[in-house]
Design a protein around this motif. Structure first.
Motif, PDB file in Angstrom:
ATOM      1  N   ALA A 135     -19.115 -18.250 -20.094  1.00 29.64           N
ATOM      2  CA  ALA A 135     -17.691 -18.048 -19.827  1.00 29.64           C
ATOM      3  C   ALA A 135     -17.389 -18.383 -18.383  1.00 29.64           C
ATOM      4  O   ALA A 135     -18.254 -18.265 -17.496  1.00 29.64           O
ATOM      5  CB  ALA A 135     -17.279 -16.608 -20.135  1.00 29.64           C
ATOM      6  N   LEU A 136     -16.147 -18.804 -18.158  1.00 29.38           N
ATOM      7  CA  LEU A 136     -15.664 -19.092 -16.806  1.00 29.38           C
ATOM      8  C   LEU A 136     -14.222 -18.592 -16.714  1.00 29.38           C
ATOM      9  O   LEU A 136     -13.326 -19.133 -17.366  1.00 29.38           O
ATOM     10  CB  LEU A 136     -15.735 -20.592 -16.512  1.00 29.38           C
ATOM     11  N   ILE A 137     -14.009 -17.549 -15.923  1.00 31.70           N
ATOM     12  CA  ILE A 137     -12.699 -16.911 -15.795  1.00 31.70           C
ATOM     13  C   ILE A 137     -12.240 -17.016 -14.347  1.00 31.70           C
ATOM     14  O   ILE A 137     -12.971 -16.637 -13.428  1.00 31.70           O
ATOM     15  CB  ILE A 137     -12.757 -15.432 -16.214  1.00 31.70           C
ATOM     16  N   VAL A 138     -11.034 -17.528 -14.142  1.00 37.73           N
ATOM     17  CA  VAL A 138     -10.462 -17.675 -12.799  1.00 37.73           C
ATOM     18  C   VAL A 138      -9.251 -16.765 -12.684  1.00 37.73           C
ATOM     19  O   VAL A 138      -8.339 -16.825 -13.514  1.00 37.73           O
ATOM     20  CB  VAL A 138     -10.051 -19.134 -12.517  1.00 37.73           C
ATOM     21  N   ILE A 139      -9.249 -15.915 -11.655  1.00 38.72           N
ATOM     22  CA  ILE A 139      -8.140 -14.997 -11.413  1.00 38.72           C
ATOM     23  C   ILE A 139      -7.331 -15.517 -10.228  1.00 38.72           C
ATOM     24  O   ILE A 139      -7.852 -15.617  -9.116  1.00 38.72           O
ATOM     25  CB  ILE A 139      -8.638 -13.569 -11.132  1.00 38.72           C
ATOM     26  N   GLN A 140      -6.095 -15.850 -10.479  1.00 34.57           N
ATOM     27  CA  GLN A 140      -5.217 -16.365  -9.429  1.00 34.57           C
ATOM     28  C   GLN A 140      -4.807 -15.243  -8.488  1.00 34.57           C
ATOM     29  O   GLN A 140      -4.537 -14.129  -8.914  1.00 34.57           O
ATOM     30  CB  GLN A 140      -3.979 -17.006 -10.055  1.00 34.57           C
ATOM     31  N   ARG A 141      -4.742 -15.593  -7.187  1.00 30.59           N
ATOM     32  CA  ARG A 141      -4.222 -14.636  -6.206  1.00 30.59           C
ATOM     33  C   ARG A 141      -3.018 -15.257  -5.494  1.00 30.59           C
ATOM     34  O   ARG A 141      -1.979 -15.457  -6.103  1.00 30.59           O
ATOM     35  CB  ARG A 141      -5.323 -14.228  -5.222  1.00 30.59           C
ATOM     36  N   GLY A 142      -3.144 -15.596  -4.228  1.00 30.58           N
ATOM     37  CA  GLY A 142      -1.999 -16.114  -3.488  1.00 30.58           C
ATOM     38  C   GLY A 142      -1.667 -17.567  -3.792  1.00 30.58           C
ATOM     39  O   GLY A 142      -0.505 -17.960  -3.836  1.00 30.58           O
ATOM     40  N   THR A 143      -2.696 -18.392  -4.002  1.00 28.58           N
ATOM     41  CA  THR A 143      -2.487 -19.822  -4.225  1.00 28.58           C
ATOM     42  C   THR A 143      -2.153 -20.084  -5.693  1.00 28.58           C
ATOM     43  O   THR A 143      -2.959 -19.763  -6.569  1.00 28.58           O
ATOM     44  CB  THR A 143      -3.748 -20.619  -3.851  1.00 28.58           C
ATOM     45  N   PRO A 144      -0.995 -20.686  -5.988  1.00 28.75           N
ATOM     46  CA  PRO A 144      -0.641 -20.971  -7.386  1.00 28.75           C
ATOM     47  C   PRO A 144      -1.615 -21.970  -8.012  1.00 28.75           C
ATOM     48  O   PRO A 144      -2.095 -22.889  -7.355  1.00 28.75           O
ATOM     49  CB  PRO A 144       0.772 -21.580  -7.276  1.00 28.75           C
ATOM     50  N   LEU A 145      -1.876 -21.790  -9.304  1.00 27.05           N
ATOM     51  CA  LEU A 145      -2.801 -22.672 -10.032  1.00 27.05           C
ATOM     52  C   LEU A 145      -2.082 -23.392 -11.172  1.00 27.05           C
ATOM     53  O   LEU A 145      -2.679 -23.660 -12.212  1.00 27.05           O
ATOM     54  CB  LEU A 145      -3.979 -21.858 -10.582  1.00 27.05           C
ATOM     55  N   ASP A 146      -0.806 -23.713 -10.973  1.00 27.16           N
ATOM     56  CA  ASP A 146      -0.027 -24.359 -12.028  1.00 27.16           C
ATOM     57  C   ASP A 146      -0.615 -25.698 -12.438  1.00 27.16           C
ATOM     58  O   ASP A 146      -0.576 -26.077 -13.614  1.00 27.16           O
ATOM     59  CB  ASP A 146       1.422 -24.546 -11.567  1.00 27.16           C
TER      60      ASP A 146
END
Length: 259
Positions: A135-146
């Motif tokens: 699995a690979l899970i990315v949690i967005q914080r300040g930088t948008p990942l649109d």
């Protein structure tokens, strides 16, 4: 008669230039652009010798034109490295603290909401670790990942352990790629991440780990990896790995970073 004055400002000036060159050298080495960087440095030295030392007017004027046009070319050629440099500058610890200060001024931190986000992620990672499901899970914080979300399949669902495990189940059509979590919701799955080409990544770590490190190069996101081969859980934050994490350690890291 004093021919040359050397003061504290000159020492600071030299140290700052040395630090800047070292940082650029390390950045170019990680991105495999070191040869190009060395070629540019050689050209700059020749340009200074021709224009400042030998004072060759014709050759100097030609090289001046090349330098003035070459700056635009360098911006195009090294746009990824420049973006990473500016991100690292803005992502400095004091800048992050300043952003948190403004964020807290607008709204107070909701620890219960953060816990509701973290616990399904931790529980699903532990379950997938026991079953050796990658699995690979990315949690967005300040930088948008649109832009990253646009590469995958949009979901926009509430975070739950069952949904995370179903997405990364081996026979699921969305198990390849990364899951993006933003604003306490699962935004997308099967997303494509930039892959890090750093030479410092241990050889036993695979493509998921390189992708996790790659996204933390370009953003302030948190990337969680569950290894399909070993079942080990890793976290990438600010271009650094924390490997072989327990459930308690993973929860502690996420709570600290997301609070």
């Amino acid at each position: 008669m004093v021919f040359f004055e050397f003061g504290i400002k000159d020492v600071i000036d030299i140290l700052l230039v040395a630090m800047m060159l070292f940082y650029v050298y390390r950045l170019m080495k990680e991105s495999r652009s070191l040869t190009v960087f060395m070629g540019i440095m050689i050209f700059i030295v020749l340009w200074l010798v021709v224009t400042q030392v030998l004072e060759m007017k014709l050759l100097g004027s030609i090289m001046n034109k090349v330098v003035s046009v070459g700056v635009i070319g360098l911006v195009i050629l090294f746009q990824e490295e420049i973006r990473k440099f500016l991100y690292n500058l803005g992502g400095h610890q004091r800048m992050r603290a300043l952003r948190r200060l403004f964020a807290n001024a607008e709204k107070g931190s909701d620890r219960e909401q953060i816990k509701q986000t973290i616990m399904p992620i931790v529980m699903s990672c532990m379950s997938m670790s026991k079953k050796r499901i990658g699995a690979l899970i990315v949690i967005q914080r300040g930088t948008p990942l649109d832009d990253i979300v646009a590469t995958g399949e949009r979901i926009d669902a509430t975070i739950s352990q069952q949904l995370i495990e179903n997405i990364f189940f081996k026979n699921s059509p969305l198990h390849d790629g990364a899951m993006i979590i933003a604003n306490q919701r699962i935004k997308a799955a099967a997303c494509i991440l930039p892959v890090s080409h750093s030479l410092h990544i241990p050889k036993e770590l695979g493509l998921r780990h390189r992708a996790a490190l790659g996204i933390t190069h370009e953003s302030d996101s948190i990337a969680i990896v569950v290894s399909e081969e070993t079942g080990g859980i890793s976290v990438a934050i600010r271009s650094e790995f924390q490997l072989r994490l327990s459930a308690e350690k993973l929860e502690s890291i996420l709570t600290q970073e997301l609070a």
